[in-house]
Design a protein around this motif. Structure first.
Motif, short mmCIF file in Angstrom:
data_model
loop_
_atom_site.label_atom_id
_atom_site.label_comp_id
_atom_site.label_asym_id
_atom_site.label_seq_id
_atom_site.Cartn_x
_atom_site.Cartn_y
_atom_site.Cartn_z
N ARG A 190 24.13 -53.47 83.46
CA ARG A 190 23.61 -54.73 83.96
C ARG A 190 22.34 -54.34 84.71
NH1 ARG A 190 21.72 -58.23 86.94
NH2 ARG A 190 22.91 -59.62 88.28
N ALA A 191 21.25 -54.21 83.95
CA ALA A 191 20.05 -53.59 84.52
C ALA A 191 19.06 -54.59 85.11
CB ALA A 191 19.36 -52.72 83.48
N GLY A 192 19.20 -55.90 84.79
CA GLY A 192 18.39 -56.90 85.47
C GLY A 192 17.18 -57.43 84.71
N SER A 193 17.00 -57.04 83.45
CA SER A 193 15.96 -57.68 82.62
C SER A 193 16.60 -58.01 81.27
CB SER A 193 14.75 -56.76 82.42
OG SER A 193 13.93 -57.27 81.37
N ALA A 194 16.94 -59.27 81.08
CA ALA A 194 17.62 -59.69 79.85
C ALA A 194 16.74 -59.41 78.63
CB ALA A 194 17.96 -61.17 79.93
N ALA A 195 15.44 -59.67 78.74
CA ALA A 195 14.55 -59.48 77.58
C ALA A 195 14.64 -58.04 77.08
CB ALA A 195 13.12 -59.84 77.95
N LEU A 196 14.59 -57.10 78.01
CA LEU A 196 14.69 -55.68 77.62
C LEU A 196 16.05 -55.36 77.05
CD1 LEU A 196 13.19 -53.30 80.35
CD2 LEU A 196 12.53 -53.52 77.94
N ASP A 218 13.79 -65.86 78.67
CA ASP A 218 14.50 -64.57 78.81
C ASP A 218 14.84 -63.99 77.44
OD1 ASP A 218 14.80 -64.88 81.64
OD2 ASP A 218 16.58 -66.11 81.33
N MET A 219 15.06 -64.88 76.46
CA MET A 219 15.62 -64.41 75.19
C MET A 219 14.72 -64.55 73.96
SD MET A 219 18.71 -67.16 74.55
CE MET A 219 18.82 -68.70 75.42
N ALA A 220 13.72 -65.44 73.98
CA ALA A 220 13.01 -65.78 72.74
C ALA A 220 12.41 -64.57 72.01
CB ALA A 220 11.92 -66.82 73.04
N ALA A 221 11.60 -63.79 72.71
CA ALA A 221 10.90 -62.67 72.04
C ALA A 221 11.90 -61.63 71.54
CB ALA A 221 9.90 -62.03 73.00
N ALA A 222 12.87 -61.30 72.39
CA ALA A 222 13.84 -60.27 72.02
C ALA A 222 14.71 -60.71 70.85
CB ALA A 222 14.69 -59.92 73.23
#
Ligand code: IPD
Ligand code: CA
Length: 273
Positions: A190-196, A218-222
């Motif tokens: 649980r590192a704190g950057s959803a996109a990553l 938070d999620m679109a690009a990933a």
């Protein structure tokens, strides 16, 4: 408009690098912090990164719309059905505490479909990228999702929405799913950057991700990276994910079903351990 979105992705990569350099340069320098909620904060750098990204993209693609974390939605001009979905600093709480995990996330949606995405980790100079039909890349190299086929061998990642302290239902605040997954997976981060965390699934660095408190940026690009890396994306019911629906499960092709079962166990009371 190009059908391959090469020019759009190229521009997104340049802009993500430029915004990432700005964030890196200012990392560890004291920041003005404003609170949007008890945990949800915004620094001066969220705003500066967002201004830079939108300024550059607008200059390159006049008329496109924007949907960014700090300034909200701005429609495109004329008949434009193109929207850039932007998180200028994903991992703001980390950034404000000098915890070295954060990213810049830029996606392009055309006529409701996500067609290009770039997620950049400036501290490691790692660029996760994809465009429709072009496969997923990490630092320019083609990559695929992992081949791990059991949760007990899977490295999973998750996150907690900012309402974790006020939402009493453990299925909604993620403490229920977290308790179940941590018992059955190899490990949960649980590192704190959803996109990553989501983008890593698309390039095979991790095997699966779930979260129920996400916002579109938070999620679109990933999501483009996971889809192009051959992974699977659904909501908690197994249906196609909705950018406004808060929930996402992103996995390699092999552990999706098992993750759905663990998530459903909280709803149906089934034992998973
Ligand atoms: C947050 C991070 C975190 C996730 C939260 C997001 P922010 O975004 O991605 O990992 O658990 O749901 O809101 O506020 O740092 O841009
Ligand atoms: Ca974010």
């Amino acid at each position: 408009m190009s059908a391959t979105f090469e020019r759009e992705l190229g521009q997104a990569l340049r802009v993500a690098r430029e915004a990432g350099a700005l964030l890196k340069e200012n990392f560890g320098k004291s920041q003005e912090v404003e609170y949007k909620g008890r945990i949800d904060l915004v620094t001066e750098m969220d705003h500066r990164s967002e201004e830079l990204i939108i300024g550059r993209l607008r200059a390159a693609f006049p008329g496109d719309g924007f949907w960014a974390e700090e300034r909200g939605r701005e429609a495109g001009t004329g008949q434009s059905d193109r929207v850039w979905i932007i998180d200028p600093l994903d991992g703001t709480v980390n950034y404000a505490h000098e915890y070295p995990v954060f990213s810049v996330s830029i996606a392009l949606q055309v006529a409701g479909e996500l067609v290009a995405g770039a997620v950049y980790n400036p501290l490691l100079d790692d660029m996760y990228a994809a465009r429709k039909g072009g496969g997923a890349t990490l630092n320019g190299q083609q990559r695929r999702g992992s081949k791990v086929d059991k949760l007990e061998q899977a490295l999973l990642a998750t996150g907690f929405g900012y309402d974790v302290g006020s939402e009493p239902d453990p299925e909604k605040n993620n403490l229920g799913p977290f308790a179940r997954f941590i018992r059955v997976a190899q490990a949960v981060r649980r590192a704190g950057s959803a996109a990553l965390a989501i983008a890593k699934v698309g390039v095979g660095r991790t095997d699966g991700f779930w979260e129920g408190g996400l916002r579109p940026w938070d999620m679109a690009a990933a999501m483009v990276v996971v889809g192009e890396g051959g992974g699977l994306l659904t909501d908690y019911t197994g249906a196609a994910p909705d950018l406004g629906g808060r929930q996402l499960i992103a996995t390699n092709r092999r552990i999706h079903e098992e993750m759905l079962l663990v998530l459903a166990a909280g709803v149906h009371g089934t034992r998973t351990t």
